[in-house]
Design an enzyme around this catalytic site. Sequence first.
Site, short mmCIF file in Angstrom:
data_model
loop_
_atom_site.label_atom_id
_atom_site.label_comp_id
_atom_site.label_asym_id
_atom_site.label_seq_id
_atom_site.Cartn_x
_atom_site.Cartn_y
_atom_site.Cartn_z
CE LYS A 171 -1.82 3.03 1.77
NZ LYS A 171 -1.61 4.43 1.32
CD GLU A 246 12.44 4.50 9.22
OE1 GLU A 246 12.13 5.44 9.99
OE2 GLU A 246 12.68 4.63 8.01
CB CYS A 280 13.15 8.32 8.43
SG CYS A 280 13.83 7.34 7.11
CD GLU A 379 10.43 12.76 11.73
OE1 GLU A 379 9.28 12.29 11.81
OE2 GLU A 379 11.40 12.11 11.30
O1 TXE Z 1 2.46 9.96 7.44
P1 TXE Z 1 1.56 8.67 7.60
P2 TXE Z 1 2.08 11.35 6.75
C1 TXE Z 1 6.31 11.55 9.51
C2 TXE Z 1 6.77 12.97 9.23
C3 TXE Z 1 5.58 13.55 8.54
C4 TXE Z 1 4.45 12.90 9.31
C5 TXE Z 1 3.13 12.87 8.61
O2 TXE Z 1 7.04 13.60 10.44
O3 TXE Z 1 5.53 14.94 8.63
O4 TXE Z 1 4.90 11.59 9.52
O5 TXE Z 1 3.23 12.27 7.30
C6 TXE Z 1 -0.34 5.12 5.51
N1 TXE Z 1 -3.49 2.52 8.63
N2 TXE Z 1 6.76 10.63 8.48
O6 TXE Z 1 0.79 11.85 7.25
O7 TXE Z 1 0.12 9.08 7.69
C7 TXE Z 1 -0.28 6.23 4.48
O8 TXE Z 1 -1.25 6.02 3.49
C8 TXE Z 1 -2.55 2.06 7.80
C9 TXE Z 1 8.03 10.00 8.74
O9 TXE Z 1 2.18 11.20 5.30
O10 TXE Z 1 2.14 7.89 8.70
C10 TXE Z 1 1.14 6.10 3.98
O11 TXE Z 1 1.22 5.02 3.03
N3 TXE Z 1 -1.79 2.86 7.02
C11 TXE Z 1 8.29 8.92 7.80
C12 TXE Z 1 1.91 5.72 5.25
O12 TXE Z 1 0.93 5.20 6.15
C13 TXE Z 1 -2.00 4.20 7.13
C14 TXE Z 1 7.81 8.98 6.43
C15 TXE Z 1 2.64 6.88 5.93
O13 TXE Z 1 1.72 7.91 6.19
C16 TXE Z 1 -2.96 4.73 8.01
C17 TXE Z 1 6.52 9.65 6.32
C18 TXE Z 1 -3.73 3.82 8.78
N4 TXE Z 1 -4.65 4.25 9.65
C19 TXE Z 1 6.08 10.46 7.32
N5 TXE Z 1 -2.91 6.08 7.92
C20 TXE Z 1 9.62 8.21 7.95
N6 TXE Z 1 9.75 7.39 8.98
O14 TXE Z 1 10.48 8.36 7.12
C21 TXE Z 1 -1.95 6.39 7.02
N7 TXE Z 1 -1.40 5.24 6.52
#
Ligand code: TXE
Length: 477
Positions: A171, A246, A280, A379
Site C-alpha cells: 500500500k 520505522e 527519516c 520531528e
Molecule cells: O504519514 P503517515 P504522513 C512523519 C513525518 C511527517 C508525518 C506525517 O514527520 O511529517 O509523519 O506524514 C499510511 N493505517 N513521516 O501523514 O500518515 C499512508 O497512506 C494504515 C516519517 O504522510 O504515517 C502512507 O502510506 N496505514 C516517515 C503511510 O501510512 C495508514 C515517512 C505513511 O503515512 C494509516 C513519512 C492507517 N490508519 C512520514 N494512515 C519516515 N519514517 O520516514 C496512514 N497510513
Amino acid sequence: MQTFGHWIGGKSIAAERHIPVINPSNGHAFAQLARGGAAEIEAAVRAAQAALDGPWGRLSATERGRLLTRLATLIERDAEALAQAESRDVGKPIRQARADAAACARYFEFYGSSADKMHGDTIPYADGMTVMSIWEPHGVTGHIVPWNYPMQIVGRSVGAALAMGNACVLKPAEDASLSSLMLAELAAEAGFPEGVWNVVTGLGEEAGAALTAHSGISHVSFTGSPEVGTLVQAAAAKHTIPVTLELGGKSPQIVFQDADLDTAAGTVMNGIIQNAGQTCSAGSRVLIQAPVFDRLVADLAGRFGRLEAGPAERDLDLGPVVNADQQKRVNGFLDFARNDGLNIAGQGRIASNAPEGGYYVQPTLLADVAPNHKLAQEEVFGPVLTAIRFQDEAEALAIANGTQFGLVAGVWTADIGRAMRLSRGIKAGQVFVNNYGAGGGVELPFGGVKRSGHGREKGFAALAGFAALKTIAIRHG
Ligand code: TXE
C-alpha cells in the site's frame, strides 16, 4: 489525464473511485490513482496466497534470487523513467530521484544475491538425534510505504521479503504511488509469477487500515509517522503478527572542536536538506562544542544563505515538500520558532520564478536552541536544522539521547576513543563517525530504538525479519 489502476494478480485492475496525483512543484493534478479499500485488499491477499500455494511457493531460493537480480537489471534499464516519475510525483530534484532509482536497483541486486545465503544450523543436542533449523517465509507480507523515498523503501522491504519467499501486498502512500506500480510491472516482466507482487493504492485510513486488519497478512512492514505506526502495531496485535516499524527521528550530528569542521559543515548541511529534509534519518540537530560553536554556525549560516528551493525539474538544492499539509507543518514550526524568539542564523530562498501553487519552504538554520525546546525535540520533516551548544562529552551524550527518538547519529571527532565511547553510548540504530549516511547504505542494517520503531531493514540482517525460524528435531537412533 492518465488513470492508474491497482496491480493485483499480475494485472492492472481499474477502479471506480480515484484520488488525484499532484505535482508538488506546481500544485497541479496530472494523473489519478485508484482509490482502494477492503475489497481490493481482499483480492490482493487472495492473489498473494494463491502465488504461495502455487509456483512461487515451489521455487528454490536460488531461483527467487535470479528473479530479483533480473528485476534489478530491468530497474537499471528503466532508471531514467522511474526517476522522472518519482521526481514529478514527490517533488525531488531529479538528481536525487536518479540516486533513488540506482539504490532501488541495488536493493534488488543485493537481495537477489542474498536469497540463497540464509542457511539454517545443525544444533548439537542429544545422542541419536539430529536437530536443524530452517528459515521459512511468513506468508503474505503487507508493506505500507511512505512518500519520501518510495522506490528505496519498496526496494528495501519488498526485496528482502521476496528473497525469503513471501508474497507481498503493498500500500504505497497516496502522495507517491507511481513508482510502486511501475516496479510491479517490471517484476512481471522479470518473470515473477502473478500474485507475488500486488499493489493496492488509496488512502491510509481506507486501504492501509484494511491491510493491517486483514487476517491473511502474516507480517506488516510500516514506515511512516509514530502516530500511524502505533495504530499499525495495535492492528497487528489483534492477529498476533510481527511488525517492523520505522518511524523517523530527531537525529543528532555531534561536532567536537577537534573535528574536520569544513567536512562536517558540508555533510551536516546535506544531511538536512536532502529531499527537502523529508528523510527519516535526516540529521536535524547539530550539537556543537562551545569553543567552535560560533565558527561552525557562521559557516553553516553562509551555506544555508546560498540555498535555493525550486521546481524538481530545475534540479536546485531543494525541491518543494510533498504536499500542502507538509508545507503547513514546516511553516508552522518556523512560525513557532520566530514567535518564540529563536535565532534564525541562516535561511535560503525560494526561487523567484518558482510556480505559485508549489509547496516550497525556506531551508532554515536555528542557532543556540535549548535541548528541550520544541524545535530540538519534535520531528519537523523539513529542511530545518537546529544548532545546540554543548561543553563536554557527557553533556553531548545526554543531549543526543534526550529525545523520544533513536534512529541515526553522527559523531565528528579526531579522537577514536571518544568516537567509540559515544558510538556505544548513543541510543540509535546507526552511528556514523566522521561521515553521515542519511538515506543510503543498502548493505547497512537500519532501524530504530525507542519511538523510532523496531526491527531492522536493509542489509543482510533484514532477511531474518521476513522469515520464521523452524526447528526440526529428528530421532534416528
Ligand atoms: O504519514 P503517515 P504522513 C512523519 C513525518 C511527517 C508525518 C506525517 O514527520 O511529517 O509523519 O506524514 C499510511 N493505517 N513521516 O501523514 O500518515 C499512508 O497512506 C494504515 C516519517 O504522510 O504515517 C502512507 O502510506 N496505514 C516517515 C503511510 O501510512 C495508514 C515517512 C505513511 O503515512 C494509516 C513519512 C492507517 N490508519 C512520514 N494512515 C519516515 N519514517 O520516514 C496512514 N497510513
